[in-house]
Write a protein that holds these residues in place. Sequence first.
Motif, short mmCIF file in Angstrom:
data_model
loop_
_atom_site.label_atom_id
_atom_site.label_comp_id
_atom_site.label_asym_id
_atom_site.label_seq_id
_atom_site.Cartn_x
_atom_site.Cartn_y
_atom_site.Cartn_z
N ARG A 314 0.82 -1.18 0.06
CA ARG A 314 -0.13 0.02 0.08
C ARG A 314 0.83 1.23 0.14
N LEU A 315 1.99 1.42 -0.93
CA LEU A 315 2.60 2.42 -0.98
C LEU A 315 2.20 3.26 -2.08
N GLU A 316 2.62 4.60 -2.15
CA GLU A 316 2.20 5.57 -3.30
C GLU A 316 3.34 6.31 -3.32
N ASP A 317 3.85 7.02 -4.58
CA ASP A 317 5.02 7.80 -4.66
C ASP A 317 4.49 9.15 -4.27
N ALA A 318 5.66 10.17 -4.41
CA ALA A 318 5.24 11.73 -4.20
C ALA A 318 4.01 12.09 -5.01
N ASP A 319 3.75 11.85 -6.09
CA ASP A 319 2.65 12.18 -6.87
C ASP A 319 1.11 11.58 -6.30
N GLY A 320 1.23 10.47 -5.39
CA GLY A 320 0.02 9.96 -5.09
C GLY A 320 -0.24 8.73 -6.12
N LEU A 321 0.67 8.18 -6.67
CA LEU A 321 0.57 7.22 -7.52
C LEU A 321 0.80 5.82 -7.12
N PRO A 322 -0.31 5.07 -6.70
CA PRO A 322 0.08 3.68 -5.94
C PRO A 322 0.97 2.84 -6.92
N TYR A 323 2.12 2.13 -6.29
CA TYR A 323 2.91 1.46 -7.40
C TYR A 323 3.34 0.20 -6.60
N THR A 324 2.64 -0.49 -5.45
CA THR A 324 2.99 -1.65 -4.99
C THR A 324 1.89 -2.78 -5.64
N LEU A 325 2.46 -3.91 -5.69
CA LEU A 325 1.73 -5.02 -6.19
C LEU A 325 0.44 -5.25 -5.58
N ASP A 326 0.29 -5.06 -4.34
CA ASP A 326 -0.97 -5.28 -3.61
C ASP A 326 -2.03 -4.41 -4.03
#
Length: 1032
Positions: A314-326
């Motif tokens: 449940r991680l997002e980058d600085a732009d608020g884009l989720p990028y983890t597999l879950d």
Amino acid sequence: MEEQLVQALANTQLAADGPRMQAELDLKRAQTNPAFPLSLASIACHTSVSLQIRQAALSYLRRFIEANWSGENGESGDSSAPIPVADDVKTQIRPMVLELALNFDGDRKIKTAASFVVGKIANVDWPEQWPTLLPTLLNIIPTGSEGQLHGALKVLSDLVEESLSHDQFFSMAQDIVKVVYDAAINENRKPVLRALAVSVFRGCFDLMDTVKDEHSKEITAFAEEALKGWFPVCHDILKLQLPEPGQSEHQPEPWNGIIALKYQAVKCLLKVRSVFPKLLLPHTPLFFQAIWQELSTLESSYEQIYLENEAQGRLEDADGLPYTLDFLILEELDFLNQCLRAQPVREELEAQLSAHASAHETPWLSDISKLATTYGQIPSEEAQLWDIDVSLFLAEEQSVSTNYTPRTACGDVYIKLGEWLDHKALEGLYAYTKSLFTENTSWRRQESALYLLNMLLRDYIECDKTVSPELSQAYLELVNHAINQPHESLLRARGYLVAGVLSQCNGIAANLVDRTIDAISSEESELVQAACIKATEAFISSETSGVAGNTQLQAKIVGAVNQWMSVKDMTELEGADDLLVTLAEVLRAAINIDKSISISNEVPALDLLFLIAKHGSNNWQVTMLICETFEEIVQTMSDPSAYQALCQKVLPSLTGAFNVADVTSDNPLVIFAAELMASLTQYGSEPLPPGFVAATLPKLTRLLMASNEGEILRPGAESVQYLLSHDHEQVFNFHDENGRSGLEVCLHIIDRLLGTAIEDNAASEVGGLAAELVEKAGHERLGPFLPQLLQAVANRLATAETATFIQSLILVFARLSLVGAHDVVEFLTTIQINNQSGLQVVLSKWLENSVNFAGYDEIRQNVIALSKLYSLSDPRVAQTMVKGDLIVPASDRIVTRSRAKQNPDQYTIIPAPLKILKVLVEELLSASGLASAPNAAAAAAAEFADEENDDDGWEDDPDALDLNLGSTKADLMRYLDASNMRHRDDETQQYLVDFFVAAARDNVAGFEEWYNNLSDKEKSKLSEMANTQQQA
């Protein structure tokens, strides 16, 4: 000024409170300096200033712009005048922050913060004062560098989300969609930038959604044309292969951008499904296949990252884009669920189902069971959390957790399969589950398969579906295997939970109830113990033969819970809300087997409930459960001896709560005890047990004379009212420690609650108490106190504003009018309230608020009282002028809140007898049940029209409530039961019919004259009533 601001901004990040607060004050004072916003922008652009200070400068600049840039008061609630910003300052700031947003190559947080500032300025200035903004962005995106593209997409995203009006979007939509499309398909760009482009395109659908009803043809045509290119793009993105993961315990870095891109593609498809379902429908088989294939491919990676290891999700980058597999798995499971509702997908799957002899032989049903079982496994992190806090485990079991995970999404997929395929879904799941147990695969997979069964069976129960005894028996063998695994606590817990649900289905698993109860205290794992408590509640809530009236089983359950609680430090459980709720539920179910257990000294069921309440009084669900249970118990104690025994058992605990607590504060334990006392007195015997008033009235008096909290005063006042209602002689014969009689005590309580220091809502039950006292005491006992009491009620009525409080006070005069309407008019004529006649004040408030009364008995009393006032034909009533009908303004302008304040509603002024007739006609309509019929008919017609016009090939709407879910139906039924919709009231209707017939026949109080002044609608209603009477 810039140096001073840099120092102040640095000080705002200090840990020490004093310097930090002083810096914030300095910055607030500096805002009035005309150079303040430009200085902040300059600081943000200075490369010599630290990134933290530059980011803080942009943050303060954004807030300053929000509050002052437009020159109008914002929506923040701050009433202070905005600080003017000169046009030349604005002209300098705009390119500075845009340059930062587009061309800054350092920390991405600076670019993001700058883009937020640009967005806030654009909200006000674009396009009139900043016409070049959008063309600049659209020119940069195709050819700009990576950094420029990122900045331009961020700003464009903010523009689409917050700044574009409908008209502006229409004019620029094609250009926006074209540039983000080109960015999304450009494989030379980083995947994360392509993901940002897809996100911007998805944002366009929110705008289209708001205007599609008004411009359906144009918007749909535009979307259809745009999606011709975007559907292949989304499909190609979904088909992208992730690099080999290797043996890493965490998600490989190269995956991040690709997953972010895939995630945005799936979110885009879900948005299209929401806004333009018909456009997506023909493509659903293609996307369904792609998603299915990807989910199948990613199974092993998901297990390696989240099950075998403890990678953070449940991680997002600085732009608020989720990028983890879950995150990706969760969205793909949601889309898979939606596709199961699409007709083309269903037809294909049903064809495959029909081609096989039985459901379990159908490959896709077996495959989806495998898929759901994989992603339904408990992640390592979750398992560890549940071991630490079993309340988290129980929250998931009760579907109250806000943590929506792939596991819960898999449960939703299977619920949907069950609603669609019925018993075939259960058969297919069983075949796969049995293979897991036969092959002795990992306990996680076995538990996951049983979890899916748990979810499916719960929905079956809520929808009144049946499960065949043969299938239940087959599953019971797997349950027995699960609960006999000594080293796998989570599998054992799941086994017991499934046993309880199976018992609710058809009683097949009822033979496990004793073992489940024993395990509450014998199990080593606290999690399994909690599961057994939950499962026990399911066992005894079912209609299993041998539960009803089984006091031996009842005692065993209470004993097991008592033993479990006795070894716990209950203070440690005060924050374990879901565990306390589960304990309360199982005790409630046990008590319901035979409520006489409540007065037993051998079986401490009620004592345990009170102990739970003591430590869970801050949790509304715990207190509500226990209050409802206690009310049910008291209602069954109709025999005076049983009621007395109950009082002897519970009064020490209740009065003890009043003694030890600070009643002047909002103490949850006092509130809870006051609620229980109201239930105990409401259903009391008549007369009350000897000494009951002496035991309770002093405690209630202390509460009612000291507290200002409505949650204490309302049940407290109700309790005293019930004391008077059930045994007024015991109340009046009571004397407190100061020698005051019960009558005097009641008068003191009423006097305080009628005081202006007590808020309306807090005192809303005082009217019922006053009315009960007047009725039971009568003129003889009250003597000179009666007019004083009625004067106080009338005075407070004049200032009362809330509907429940007004009703409560009016009913004092209404109940008096039932037996002495003339005396009420006589009294009100003799008093003055704010230099007005008491009759004028009370009648005006009475007649204005009568149509808002709630409660069948209260409405009936009010109707009869008004009819008696009318029938007096008293000239003083006839001369009293009150508000009549609303005067509808001729203007068709939308009435805003400010206009409503400037131009309040206007009413005709009419004599009180005419208003009484108008109120009674309205009540006649309500009592017949017809008042709500038009709304119900309109809602039904609208729903039918929607069904007729919205056959879009999808099974239901994802944004609407899923009415097929049993839980949704139950929630809706509870809502309807609790609503204030008026239903038919034959008794009140018959009284009103008789009243109007007699009034017309005998011209009571000049009815003919008053009738001529009724509206056409009111006359029509009376004529309809008269015709119905003649036909009868």
